[in-house]
Design an enzyme around this catalytic site. Sequence first.
Site, PDB file in Angstrom:
ATOM      1  N   LYS A   1       0.803  -1.306   0.160  1.00 11.41           N
ATOM      2  CA  LYS A   1      -0.069  -0.059  -0.086  1.00 11.41           C
ATOM      3  C   LYS A   1       0.836   1.280  -0.069  1.00 11.41           C
ATOM      4  O   LYS A   1       0.760   2.124  -0.823  1.00 11.41           O
ATOM      5  CB  LYS A   1      -0.991  -0.123   1.225  1.00 11.41           C
ATOM      6  CG  LYS A   1      -1.706  -0.966   1.415  1.00 11.41           C
ATOM      7  CD  LYS A   1      -2.703  -1.048   2.581  1.00 11.41           C
ATOM      8  CE  LYS A   1      -1.877  -1.068   3.704  1.00 11.41           C
ATOM      9  NZ  LYS A   1      -1.117  -2.492   4.041  1.00 11.41           N
TER      10      LYS A   1
ATOM     11  N   GLU B   1       7.592  -6.897  13.522  1.00  9.47           N
ATOM     12  CA  GLU B   1       6.684  -7.535  12.660  1.00  9.47           C
ATOM     13  C   GLU B   1       7.490  -8.994  12.625  1.00  9.47           C
ATOM     14  O   GLU B   1       6.637  -9.816  11.808  1.00  9.47           O
ATOM     15  CB  GLU B   1       6.647  -6.922  11.412  1.00  9.47           C
ATOM     16  CG  GLU B   1       5.679  -5.536  11.742  1.00  9.47           C
ATOM     17  CD  GLU B   1       5.305  -4.796  10.354  1.00  9.47           C
ATOM     18  OE1 GLU B   1       4.489  -4.066  10.388  1.00  9.47           O
ATOM     19  OE2 GLU B   1       6.175  -4.918   9.215  1.00  9.47           O
TER      20      GLU B   1
ATOM     21  N   ASP C   1      -3.210   5.881   2.366  1.00 12.74           N
ATOM     22  CA  ASP C   1      -2.808   4.471   2.745  1.00 12.74           C
ATOM     23  C   ASP C   1      -3.605   3.923   3.861  1.00 12.74           C
ATOM     24  O   ASP C   1      -3.392   4.339   5.193  1.00 12.74           O
ATOM     25  CB  ASP C   1      -1.345   4.889   3.017  1.00 12.74           C
ATOM     26  CG  ASP C   1      -0.711   3.417   3.393  1.00 12.74           C
ATOM     27  OD1 ASP C   1      -1.210   2.325   3.527  1.00 12.74           O
ATOM     28  OD2 ASP C   1       0.840   3.375   3.545  1.00 12.74           O
ATOM     29  N   ARG C   2      -4.604   3.020   3.887  1.00 17.59           N
ATOM     30  CA  ARG C   2      -5.102   2.515   4.813  1.00 17.59           C
ATOM     31  C   ARG C   2      -6.621   3.392   5.164  1.00 17.59           C
ATOM     32  O   ARG C   2      -6.274   4.552   5.280  1.00 17.59           O
ATOM     33  CB  ARG C   2      -4.327   1.836   5.849  1.00 17.59           C
ATOM     34  CG  ARG C   2      -5.299   0.987   6.809  1.00 17.59           C
ATOM     35  CD  ARG C   2      -4.578   0.012   7.637  1.00 17.59           C
ATOM     36  NE  ARG C   2      -4.336  -1.313   6.879  1.00 17.59           N
ATOM     37  CZ  ARG C   2      -3.254  -1.930   7.253  1.00 17.59           C
ATOM     38  NH1 ARG C   2      -2.335  -1.706   8.007  1.00 17.59           N
ATOM     39  NH2 ARG C   2      -3.000  -3.259   6.622  1.00 17.59           N
TER      40      ARG C   2
END
Length: 207
Positions: free
Chosen positions: A13, A148, A81-82
């Site tokens: 994204k 992550e 973005d999102r």
Amino acid sequence: MHIAIVGNIGAGKTTLAHKLAQHFRWEVFLEDVDDNPYLKDFYHDMPRWAFHLQVYFLNGRFRQTQRIKELQKAGRGIIQDRTIYEDAHIFAANLHESGLLETRDYNNYYALFESMIDLVAPPDLLLYLRADLPKLVSQIEKRGRDYENSISIEYLKSLNEHYEKWISGYTAGRHLIVDVSELDYVRRPEDLGTIIDKINTTLFGLF
Ligand SMILES: Nc1ncnc2c1ncn2[C@@H]1O[C@H](COP(=O)(O)OP(=O)(O)O)[C@@H](O)[C@H]1O
Ligand SMILES: Nc1ncnc2c1ncn2[C@H]1C[C@H](O)[C@@H](COP(=O)(O)O)O1
């Protein structure tokens, strides 16, 4: 004009948002990730931090939509973005269904989301980047954010399932689904061109 890019973690994204903003000469609105005070802790202990993180994202995203509204009024084009929809319908719902967000906390959160959502205008185009699990995993690794590392395949799979369910019922405005699993718009300009053509067709009826 307002295009919102939606999709799972690592779908691409942010990368695409920059490229589209450059192409259309529009403003880009990104996610607040580096300054997020909960994200790192959340990945270490989801049940402990899920509610805090969701409220933080919800507030940030709501404030962002209000700024977008102002810029739109001023005639500016925006790539986002999102979206706030993903926070509630994908992430919070997934955490609740996985037993990581208690029902009373989820209900509390969702009531807050419902109070806000009437004040949010849907984008002119919602662009969903569909990506398979190998693509997501390789791109999360490529990005290399330490915290992550703990993201599991099951978590990504469950988020993908939520995305598919949500997008199939999305009726708030125009949307476009692009499968990016085999696309490389970082190295292949023609892949970026394919996406831009699809956007132009959907938004402006060109091509
Ligand atoms: N279509 C693509 N092809 C090849 N690499 C990509 C593509 N999209 C993103 N990347 C790379 O994958 C990583 C994650 O992309 P990013 O845009 O941060 O994803 P997201 O914002 O959806 O989490 C980055 O290193 C980026 O350069
Ligand atoms: N609402 C959210 N709940 C949990 N985690 C979220 C939420 N929104 C974003 N995230 C996470 C996922 C990634 O680790 C970062 C950034 O998202 P990305 O898809 O990589 O742009 O925040």
